[in-house]
Write a protein that holds these residues in place. Structure first.
Motif: not given
Length: 125
Positions: A13-16, A65-75, A83-85
């Motif tokens: 708990a608390g790790a990423s 506030g804890r998770f962030t989604i992102s994308r890289d269309n080139a990849k 975070n803060s699991l």
């Protein structure tokens, strides 16, 4: 589109952790991509989604506030930075691709046509 999720593991708990989802297919960049999770004995639930351009993101209240989604269309890859699991984040995490049209659709499993195989995330207390 074929999806392959990876990056799960056992953490305290608390790790990423950062999950990845690699997609095949030339049309990847046209899809809205989402992350869902399913804990033992529970239904699969929405976690986060990101539009094809990456300009709009959506989150379940439980992870905001804890998770962030992102994308890289080139990849041809999307990510979920966690975070803060917490122990309640323990689940199999699935990535998905689809074309949800309205804001209310982004969290709906039925709006996603393609699913990855899932990656296990276990958070110990």
């Amino acid at each position: 589109v074929q999806l392959q999720a990876s990056g799960g593991g056992l953490v305290r708990a608390g790790a990423s952790l950062r999950l990845s989802c690699a997609a095949s297919g030339r049309t990847f960049s046209s899809y809205t991509m989402g992350w869902f999770r399913q804990a033992p004995g529970k239904e699969r639930e929405f976690v986060a989604a990101i539009t094809w351009s990456g300009l709009s993101t959506y989150y379940a209240d439980a992870v905001k506030g804890r998770f962030t989604i992102s994308r890289d269309n080139a990849k041809n890859t999307i990510y979920l930075q966690m975070n803060s699991l917490k122990p309640e984040d323990t689940a199999v995490y699935y990535c998905a691709a689809g074309y949800p049209k309205y804001y209310s659709d982004y969290g709906s499993r039925g709006m996603y046509n393609y699913w990855g195989q899932g990656t296990q995330v276990t958070v110990s207390s």
